[in-house]
Design a protein around this motif. Sequence first.
Motif, PDB file in Angstrom:
ATOM      1  N   LEU B   7       0.861  -1.179   0.000  1.00  0.00           N
ATOM      2  CA  LEU B   7       0.000   0.000   0.000  1.00  0.00           C
ATOM      3  C   LEU B   7       0.898   1.230   0.000  1.00  0.00           C
ATOM      4  O   LEU B   7       1.714   1.415   0.902  1.00  0.00           O
ATOM      5  CB  LEU B   7      -0.882   0.020   1.250  1.00  0.00           C
ATOM      6  CG  LEU B   7      -1.735  -1.231   1.468  1.00  0.00           C
ATOM      7  CD1 LEU B   7      -2.490  -1.129   2.789  1.00  0.00           C
ATOM      8  CD2 LEU B   7      -2.702  -1.427   0.305  1.00  0.00           C
ATOM      9  N   ALA B   8       0.754   2.050  -1.012  1.00  0.00           N
ATOM     10  CA  ALA B   8       1.643   3.206  -1.116  1.00  0.00           C
ATOM     11  C   ALA B   8       0.827   4.457  -1.354  1.00  0.00           C
ATOM     12  O   ALA B   8      -0.217   4.429  -2.014  1.00  0.00           O
ATOM     13  CB  ALA B   8       2.638   3.001  -2.252  1.00  0.00           C
ATOM     14  N   LYS B   9       1.287   5.556  -0.815  1.00  0.00           N
ATOM     15  CA  LYS B   9       0.548   6.805  -0.924  1.00  0.00           C
ATOM     16  C   LYS B   9       1.445   7.912  -1.446  1.00  0.00           C
ATOM     17  O   LYS B   9       2.619   7.991  -1.082  1.00  0.00           O
ATOM     18  CB  LYS B   9       0.012   7.185   0.463  1.00  0.00           C
ATOM     19  CG  LYS B   9      -0.903   8.395   0.455  1.00  0.00           C
ATOM     20  CD  LYS B   9      -1.400   8.730   1.852  1.00  0.00           C
ATOM     21  CE  LYS B   9      -2.451   9.828   1.783  1.00  0.00           C
ATOM     22  NZ  LYS B   9      -2.820  10.320   3.112  1.00  0.00           N
ATOM     23  N   ASN B  38       5.483   8.438  -0.354  1.00  0.00           N
ATOM     24  CA  ASN B  38       5.614   8.469   1.099  1.00  0.00           C
ATOM     25  C   ASN B  38       6.837   7.651   1.519  1.00  0.00           C
ATOM     26  O   ASN B  38       6.949   6.467   1.172  1.00  0.00           O
ATOM     27  CB  ASN B  38       4.349   7.915   1.756  1.00  0.00           C
ATOM     28  CG  ASN B  38       4.451   7.985   3.266  1.00  0.00           C
ATOM     29  OD1 ASN B  38       4.772   9.031   3.822  1.00  0.00           O
ATOM     30  ND2 ASN B  38       4.198   6.864   3.921  1.00  0.00           N
ATOM     31  N   ASP B  41       6.703   4.085   2.721  1.00  0.00           N
ATOM     32  CA  ASP B  41       6.089   3.163   1.758  1.00  0.00           C
ATOM     33  C   ASP B  41       7.154   2.603   0.812  1.00  0.00           C
ATOM     34  O   ASP B  41       7.005   1.499   0.274  1.00  0.00           O
ATOM     35  CB  ASP B  41       4.979   3.859   0.975  1.00  0.00           C
ATOM     36  CG  ASP B  41       3.863   4.353   1.899  1.00  0.00           C
ATOM     37  OD1 ASP B  41       3.911   4.063   3.103  1.00  0.00           O
ATOM     38  OD2 ASP B  41       2.949   5.030   1.404  1.00  0.00           O
ATOM     39  N   MET B  64      -4.493   4.602  -3.423  1.00  0.00           N
ATOM     40  CA  MET B  64      -5.757   5.316  -3.584  1.00  0.00           C
ATOM     41  C   MET B  64      -5.418   6.793  -3.626  1.00  0.00           C
ATOM     42  O   MET B  64      -4.772   7.305  -2.710  1.00  0.00           O
ATOM     43  CB  MET B  64      -6.686   5.039  -2.398  1.00  0.00           C
ATOM     44  CG  MET B  64      -8.014   5.751  -2.515  1.00  0.00           C
ATOM     45  SD  MET B  64      -9.053   5.476  -1.056  1.00  0.00           S
ATOM     46  CE  MET B  64      -8.748   6.992  -0.174  1.00  0.00           C
ATOM     47  N   ALA B 119       2.489  -2.108   4.484  1.00  0.00           N
ATOM     48  CA  ALA B 119       2.209  -0.675   4.467  1.00  0.00           C
ATOM     49  C   ALA B 119       3.383   0.027   5.095  1.00  0.00           C
ATOM     50  O   ALA B 119       4.173  -0.581   5.819  1.00  0.00           O
ATOM     51  CB  ALA B 119       0.935  -0.380   5.258  1.00  0.00           C
ATOM     52  N   GLY B 120       3.491   1.317   4.839  1.00  0.00           N
ATOM     53  CA  GLY B 120       4.457   2.115   5.580  1.00  0.00           C
ATOM     54  C   GLY B 120       3.939   2.245   7.001  1.00  0.00           C
ATOM     55  O   GLY B 120       2.753   2.082   7.252  1.00  0.00           O
ATOM     56  N   GLN B 122       3.756   5.026   8.715  1.00  0.00           N
ATOM     57  CA  GLN B 122       2.831   6.139   8.659  1.00  0.00           C
ATOM     58  C   GLN B 122       3.109   7.018   7.467  1.00  0.00           C
ATOM     59  O   GLN B 122       4.173   6.979   6.876  1.00  0.00           O
ATOM     60  CB  GLN B 122       2.841   6.946   9.950  1.00  0.00           C
ATOM     61  CG  GLN B 122       4.128   7.685  10.247  1.00  0.00           C
ATOM     62  CD  GLN B 122       4.045   8.396  11.592  1.00  0.00           C
ATOM     63  OE1 GLN B 122       3.474   7.886  12.535  1.00  0.00           O
ATOM     64  NE2 GLN B 122       4.615   9.573  11.659  1.00  0.00           N
ATOM     65  N   ALA B 123       2.086   7.796   7.094  1.00  0.00           N
ATOM     66  CA  ALA B 123       2.214   8.721   5.979  1.00  0.00           C
ATOM     67  C   ALA B 123       2.578  10.088   6.549  1.00  0.00           C
ATOM     68  O   ALA B 123       2.037  10.486   7.577  1.00  0.00           O
ATOM     69  CB  ALA B 123       0.902   8.794   5.211  1.00  0.00           C
ATOM     70  N   THR B 128      -0.836   9.364  10.959  1.00  0.00           N
ATOM     71  CA  THR B 128      -1.713   8.682  11.904  1.00  0.00           C
ATOM     72  C   THR B 128      -1.264   7.258  12.197  1.00  0.00           C
ATOM     73  O   THR B 128      -1.539   6.735  13.258  1.00  0.00           O
ATOM     74  CB  THR B 128      -3.165   8.632  11.391  1.00  0.00           C
ATOM     75  OG1 THR B 128      -3.244   7.671  10.351  1.00  0.00           O
ATOM     76  CG2 THR B 128      -3.631   9.978  10.913  1.00  0.00           C
ATOM     77  N   ALA B 129      -0.611   6.610  11.234  1.00  0.00           N
ATOM     78  CA  ALA B 129      -0.215   5.206  11.375  1.00  0.00           C
ATOM     79  C   ALA B 129      -1.413   4.303  11.621  1.00  0.00           C
ATOM     80  O   ALA B 129      -1.319   3.290  12.290  1.00  0.00           O
ATOM     81  CB  ALA B 129       0.818   5.037  12.500  1.00  0.00           C
ATOM     82  N   GLN B 130      -2.580   4.691  11.122  1.00  0.00           N
ATOM     83  CA  GLN B 130      -3.791   3.928  11.388  1.00  0.00           C
ATOM     84  C   GLN B 130      -4.263   3.089  10.204  1.00  0.00           C
ATOM     85  O   GLN B 130      -4.941   2.091  10.389  1.00  0.00           O
ATOM     86  CB  GLN B 130      -4.937   4.892  11.775  1.00  0.00           C
ATOM     87  CG  GLN B 130      -4.752   5.427  13.174  1.00  0.00           C
ATOM     88  CD  GLN B 130      -5.663   6.557  13.585  1.00  0.00           C
ATOM     89  OE1 GLN B 130      -5.412   7.182  14.593  1.00  0.00           O
ATOM     90  NE2 GLN B 130      -6.713   6.840  12.801  1.00  0.00           N
ATOM     91  N   VAL B 131      -3.924   3.526   8.992  1.00  0.00           N
ATOM     92  CA  VAL B 131      -4.499   2.865   7.824  1.00  0.00           C
ATOM     93  C   VAL B 131      -4.054   1.400   7.746  1.00  0.00           C
ATOM     94  O   VAL B 131      -4.878   0.517   7.492  1.00  0.00           O
ATOM     95  CB  VAL B 131      -4.153   3.637   6.533  1.00  0.00           C
ATOM     96  CG1 VAL B 131      -4.519   2.817   5.299  1.00  0.00           C
ATOM     97  CG2 VAL B 131      -4.895   4.975   6.513  1.00  0.00           C
TER      98      VAL B 131
HETATM   99  N1  LIG Z   1      -4.512   6.572   0.054  1.00  0.00           N
HETATM  100  C1  LIG Z   1      -3.702   5.552   0.320  1.00  0.00           C
HETATM  101  N2  LIG Z   1      -3.371   4.661  -0.657  1.00  0.00           N
HETATM  102  C2  LIG Z   1      -2.546   3.613  -0.391  1.00  0.00           C
HETATM  103  N3  LIG Z   1      -1.984   3.391   0.806  1.00  0.00           N
HETATM  104  C3  LIG Z   1      -2.268   4.236   1.811  1.00  0.00           C
HETATM  105  C4  LIG Z   1      -3.145   5.347   1.634  1.00  0.00           C
HETATM  106  N4  LIG Z   1      -3.227   6.010   2.811  1.00  0.00           N
HETATM  107  C5  LIG Z   1      -2.442   5.339   3.683  1.00  0.00           C
HETATM  108  N5  LIG Z   1      -1.866   4.271   3.087  1.00  0.00           N
HETATM  109  C6  LIG Z   1      -0.948   3.283   3.692  1.00  0.00           C
HETATM  110  O1  LIG Z   1      -1.093   3.325   5.115  1.00  0.00           O
HETATM  111  C7  LIG Z   1       0.128   3.765   5.727  1.00  0.00           C
HETATM  112  C8  LIG Z   1      -0.187   4.607   6.954  1.00  0.00           C
HETATM  113  O2  LIG Z   1      -0.860   5.793   6.587  1.00  0.00           O
HETATM  114  P1  LIG Z   1      -1.457   6.806   7.678  1.00  0.00           P
HETATM  115  O3  LIG Z   1      -2.400   6.020   8.523  1.00  0.00           O
HETATM  116  O4  LIG Z   1      -2.137   7.882   6.878  1.00  0.00           O
HETATM  117  O5  LIG Z   1      -0.285   7.328   8.490  1.00  0.00           O
HETATM  118  C9  LIG Z   1       0.891   4.460   4.627  1.00  0.00           C
HETATM  119  O6  LIG Z   1       2.285   4.443   4.891  1.00  0.00           O
HETATM  120  C10 LIG Z   1       0.496   3.635   3.403  1.00  0.00           C
HETATM  121  O7  LIG Z   1       1.232   2.424   3.349  1.00  0.00           O
END
Ligand SMILES: Nc1ncnc2c1ncn2[C@@H]1O[C@H](COP(=O)(O)O)[C@@H](O)[C@H]1O
Lengths: 332, 286
Positions: B7-9, B38, B41, B64, B119-120, B122-123, B128-131
């Motif tokens: 999953l990459a953003k 990111n 990622d 996405m 996944a990474g 966090q983005a 948030t590190a929640q996705v």
């Molecule tokens: N729109 C997105 N599309 C693909 N991967 C995502 C997306 N948003 C978040 N992720 C994945 O979820 C991780 C954590 O994102 P976040 O929770 O926004 O910090 C990122 O490092 C990505 O691997």
Amino acid sequence: MKTAVFVEKNPLTNRLRDVSMELSWKAHSLMEAHQGEVVGLFVGDRLPEDTERLFHYGMDRLVQFTDPKLDHLYSIAFKHVLKAMIESEEPDFVLFGATHTGRDVAPLVASAMKTGLTADCTQLYVDDFKESGKILYQVRPAFGGNILATIVTPDHRPIMSTVREGVMRLPEHVLDRKPNISTFTAEVRQEWIRSEFLATIAKASGVNFQAANTVVSGGAGVGSRDNFKLIFDLAHALGAEVGASRAAVDFGFVDKERQIGQTGSVVRPKLYIACGISGSVQHRAGMEESSKIIAINTDPDAPIFHIAHMGIVGDLKEVIPTMIKYLKEEAQ
Amino acid sequence: MKKIVVLAKQVPDTANVTGDAMKPDGTVNRAALPAIFNPEDLNALEMGLSIGRKLGFEVHVVTMGPPKAVEILKHALYMGADHVRLISDRRFAAADTLATSYVLSEAVKKLGEVQLVLAGRQAIDGDTAQVGPQVAEKIDFNQITYVTQLKEVAADHIVVERDGETRSETIRTGFPVLLTVTAAANTPRFPNAARMLRFFRAGLESDFSKEELETAEPAGWVIPVWTLDSMGLDPARCGLNGSPTKVHKIKSITLKGTDLQLFEGNKAGIQELVQNIVKDYVEVER
Ligand SMILES: Nc1ncnc2c1ncn2[C@@H]1O[C@H](COP(=O)(O)O)[C@@H](O)[C@H]1O
Ligand SMILES: Cc1cc2nc3c(=O)[nH]c(=O)nc-3n(C[C@H](O)[C@H](O)[C@H](O)COP(=O)(O)OP(=O)(O)OC[C@H]3O[C@@H](n4cnc5c(N)ncnc54)[C@H](O)[C@@H]3O)c2cc1C
């Protein structure tokens, strides 16, 4: 009204993590104004040995589930038990520490309950929101710390947030309260235990910002790992702890555990001395509530001088040795 | 064929936010910021490529985002991803982590035969590190967050090291599992020159004319897009509609400003500063 607080312990010491007390106290001050209750939720192999401290910090009641099988962070099992606890308690708000455990489990619970979760809140308050009644307003830095966003979850319950350790303050005086602990009934299913912990190694951490009255920090301006000895020397002369900006950590001048700021520790010492640190928003997020800030920087326009109380525009390689010399003289 | 999904953003480069990236009303002018892959990622992708090579699993990268996010998908192709896919729809806009993880988890299900999701941690825009965990929950995978090292890869399990904050943990898990990967885990490889030559023309179908498509399709240059309808998603769970959290207000951070007392950088000035410090903060034993 009811706020639940996820209670976490340090697995190395079997004692509570500070963030659990900080959140308990925060929840206590939020609930006091609304005749609400603060309920702790604990899941693990055994209760922390200093569990009673939660009650000194404003917790009304602790719901605990212990099972020897839960001797490590089995995320799926934690999720199931916590979700069941929350469904039975029906709190309005649930607070988690934004620790590596909290940030592992809280999103699972929020996803399973299809509710909102706001990460790394720096301020929380309860107020009316349109026809939703009283809700939790959650303030957090976003965009790499360049903006502060207030997030609301109007139509879902519980409203969930995470808060980093050190962000919420502890009171000067604690309450005189007796523990009030009840046991939750659950059964840990084998299919929830999907990880096997082969080994755990304690991290050798000598860093204790909490106990330090003074913190001396170095940034990119320190220039090298060798020069960083100057920061340690000054800290030593002052009986202080050593901190760093992320740039200093990224350059390898010093270990990551010393990083202060949005993605490091939050400190609030009586005296903070920033040496060769420009004062980015992300760094300020971790230190600007220090009572007194001193900056040493070659650039008179560095933003750190906007928040510093005292400062010297100069080269730290010259200023620090002279400071140490005078400190030693004063000590004689 | 067994699959790994990364999953990459695409994110705005928040490390380089300058004054002009902030609008007067305190909101961020995304257009003024460069968009990048990111950072963590890239670590997730690196781990995916190395596991994929060892186990013979296909490596899929999914993002996405708006059409512009194909830029990171091309980069993923240059690094060695087997398949990349853009998930894009106006109705996905303003998604919080719950809505984002719904869409991404449906993508993983639709791909099928997925053993491992990376996944990474966090983005850098949301932090948030929640996705990652919320995707794991929706597809009922095991999860290990804060992975700092890949220690062992076998056909039926992997061993990783996790940063448990007070300690580091060596964990063995079978498949399926979702890992969130930190920057410490590896050094992402550079784009491969031969693959850059092969894919530099890659893009969305709309980027090609009818005639061009005749060569682009068989060459593998057309990056597929999934939409809300093509994925058969519930619009109530996507984008703003599917997001329980709402931004109530935003303000930019201003420096509060203190009365600064400056001392000269000479001996006398430094001595005066030291006396000030000692007076208030140092318990000097005399
Ligand atoms: N729109 C997105 N599309 C693909 N991967 C995502 C997306 N948003 C978040 N992720 C994945 O979820 C991780 C954590 O994102 P976040 O929770 O926004 O910090 C990122 O490092 C990505 O691997
Ligand atoms: C999402 C995100 C999270 C972040 N989290 C953090 C965090 O938690 N903590 C953090 O610190 N940063 C964090 N950062 C990074 C932050 O944006 C800055 O890049 C970083 O704080 C800069 O560190 P610095 O002040 O040491 O370096 P610089 O900004 O390069 O400043 C160095 C300073 O040293 C001065 N200087 C140079 N030579 C000398 C000398 N000889 N004597 C005296 N002064 C000298 C210069 O004038 C300059 O002001 C984060 C960034 C992002 C995007």
